[in-house]
Design a protein around this motif. Structure first.
Motif, mmCIF file in Angstrom:
data_model
loop_
_atom_site.group_PDB
_atom_site.id
_atom_site.type_symbol
_atom_site.label_atom_id
_atom_site.label_comp_id
_atom_site.label_asym_id
_atom_site.label_seq_id
_atom_site.Cartn_x
_atom_site.Cartn_y
_atom_site.Cartn_z
ATOM 1 N N ARG A 257 0.822 -1.210 0.000
ATOM 2 C CA ARG A 257 0.000 0.000 0.000
ATOM 3 C C ARG A 257 0.852 1.254 0.000
ATOM 4 N N GLU A 258 1.862 1.291 0.874
ATOM 5 C CA GLU A 258 2.678 2.506 0.988
ATOM 6 C C GLU A 258 3.477 2.767 -0.287
ATOM 7 N N MET A 259 4.020 1.723 -0.901
ATOM 8 C CA MET A 259 4.771 1.926 -2.142
ATOM 9 C C MET A 259 3.866 2.489 -3.240
ATOM 10 N N TRP A 260 2.621 2.021 -3.272
ATOM 11 C CA TRP A 260 1.691 2.525 -4.280
ATOM 12 C C TRP A 260 1.255 3.955 -3.961
ATOM 13 N N GLU A 261 0.911 4.210 -2.699
ATOM 14 C CA GLU A 261 0.415 5.534 -2.335
ATOM 15 C C GLU A 261 1.482 6.619 -2.492
#
Length: 451
Positions: free
Chosen positions: A301-305
């Motif tokens: 999630r964090e890499m995408w966001e």
């Protein structure tokens, strides 16, 4: 070559036996606190007391004796306090176990045992606490934050410490700058101490009913004052914290995933630059784990966001306690496609994100100031989490600035290996450990690290 799972980060690997089963025993605590070997770590608003040796640039954590800090602790007993000052409470009352209802909160950190003696005793052997404490071989550690005490009283006590009398200069210092002076064992004790005093200082009122709280279990639990036996609760509903187990009564640790995306060739990593970072500073991406997700979910999630990057083949590296204020950094590598577009416009947290080659990263690591942080840089990083320090009375650091030749600056900067981000980057760049990448659709397998 050591595998990543064997690696111990700076601030981790505590040498203390925390003796958690004795935190409720005020008889043990009142005995061990008076031991001549006991050491204290003092903070002022989260800033540790640092000792600078005369005539040198060498600094270390100031380890004080109980006699040094007694003027700051209030009247005895230090633990198991009751309604009246000087009165000892009963040992079988749960809401009074090692209680402090007056004076600054005190945290018992644990015992640094001598060698591998395993001398820590079970609670059943503390019928005579003073004789039991005499059998303990090692150094007990306590900590306290004096930020709420009178400044003149604090200064007077510090001036009368044995360290000050021996000529050391004692100064409360910005903690991120101060920790660079610590050895690995002291740093781990510091991490525990700072997180715990911060938790005690930050939480003043009961989240369930709004009453003031008091310290229990040698600083490891907070109780609602409405639960004290002498509390006047006329026309008040019972506080909900009096029943069941509540996470706000015990110290919290907030997990944060921190990760490097490695491309499929194993020769590039993705680094990002937060909008509030010091100039030219790039680091691994990171973010808090949210309710209802695993560490691996949070990495994705964090890499995408943050960067608009899809990752897979997520691999654990190591963890690091990060006492600003109480995070657990959980380090990962993941695989990503370096040819896919990067976008930082989703959560708008990053100013920039880009792929760097191994040689580009090694160039920075080999540069004399590639991982160097100035006092100003440390302050800027602190303000990201703590906000600006607008208190004119805040203790000032006496750290000497390091002059850097601006004509020979590195192309960018990365974290030092005292932070897990720096370790993740350095271990990848220098090929330490092996994290195999997933077999791609063509059947070929890439390696994130060289053999």
């Amino acid at each position: 070559m050591a595998e990543a799972s064997e690696f111990t980060n700076f601030l981790a690997g505590s040498p203390l036996n925390r003796l958690s089963w004795l935190r409720t025993s005020h008889s043990f605590l009142n005995a061990v606190v008076l031991s001549p070997t006991t050491k204290w770590i003092l903070f002022n608003g989260g800033q540790p007391l640092i000792a600078s040796q005369v005539g040198t640039q060498k600094r270390s954590l100031a380890l004080l004796t109980t006699e040094d800090v007694k003027p700051l602790l209030g009247a005895e007993p230090f633990f198991g306090q009751c309604e009246q000052e000087g009165e000892h409470c009963a040992s079988d009352v749960p809401v009074l176990q090692a209680a402090r209802v007056r004076g600054p909160s005190i945290v018992f950190l644990g015992l640094k045992e001598a060698g591998t003696s395993g001398s820590a005793l079970p609670s059943s052997e503390f019928k005579d606490p003073h004789s039991a404490v005499e059998k303990l071989t090692g150094i007990p550690y306590f900590s306290a934050d004096v930020g709420d005490l009178d400044e003149n009283k604090v200064n007077e006590a510090i001036e009368n410490t044995e360290l000050a009398k021996d000529g050391s200069t004692l100064t409360f210092m910005e903690p991120r700058a101060a920790m660079s002076s610590l050895d690995v064992y002291t740093a781990a004790i510091f991490a525990e101490a700072r997180s715990m005093v911060d938790w005690n200082q930050r939480n003043k009122f009961c989240p369930a009913c709004g009453s003031p709280v008091y310290s229990l279990w040698a600083g490891w639990k907070l109780g609602c004052t409405s639960l004290l036996p002498w509390a006047d609760n006329t026309d008040r509903k019972p506080c909900p914290s009096g029943r069941g187990l509540h996470n706000f009564a015990h110290p919290r640790t907030d997990p944060v995933v921190i990760m490097l995306a490695v491309d499929e060739s194993g020769e590039k990593i993705l680094l990002g630059r937060n909008k509030k970072f010091p100039s030219q500073f790039y680091s691994a991406l990171a973010g808090f784990v949210e309710p209802g997700e695993s560490f691996e979910d949070a990495v994705k999630r964090e890499m995408w966001e943050e960067a608009g990057v899809k990752v897979w083949n997520i691999r654990y590296h190591s963890g690091q306690p990060w006492p600003y204020p109480a995070n657990l950094m959980v380090g990962y590598y993941a695989t990503a496609d370096s040819s896919a577009p990067i976008r930082t416009d989703l959560d708008n947290e990053l100013e920039d994100a880009r792929w760097y080659t191994r040689e580009e990263v090694l160039t920075v690591l080999r540069h004399s100031s590639g991982t160097h942080f100035s006092r100003r840089d440390h302050k800027k990083m602190a303000e990201i989490q703590d906000g600006p320090d607008n208190n004119p009375a805040s203790p000032k650091s006496q750290e000497q600035s390091v002059k850097v030749n601006n004509n020979d600056e590195p192309p960018f900067k990365i974290p030092a290996p005292t932070a897990i981000a720096g370790v993740l980057i350095q271990h990848w760049a220098e090929g330490k450990g092996k994290i195999p990448l997933e077999v791609d659709v063509s059947g070929s397998t890439a390696k994130a690290f060289s053999e």
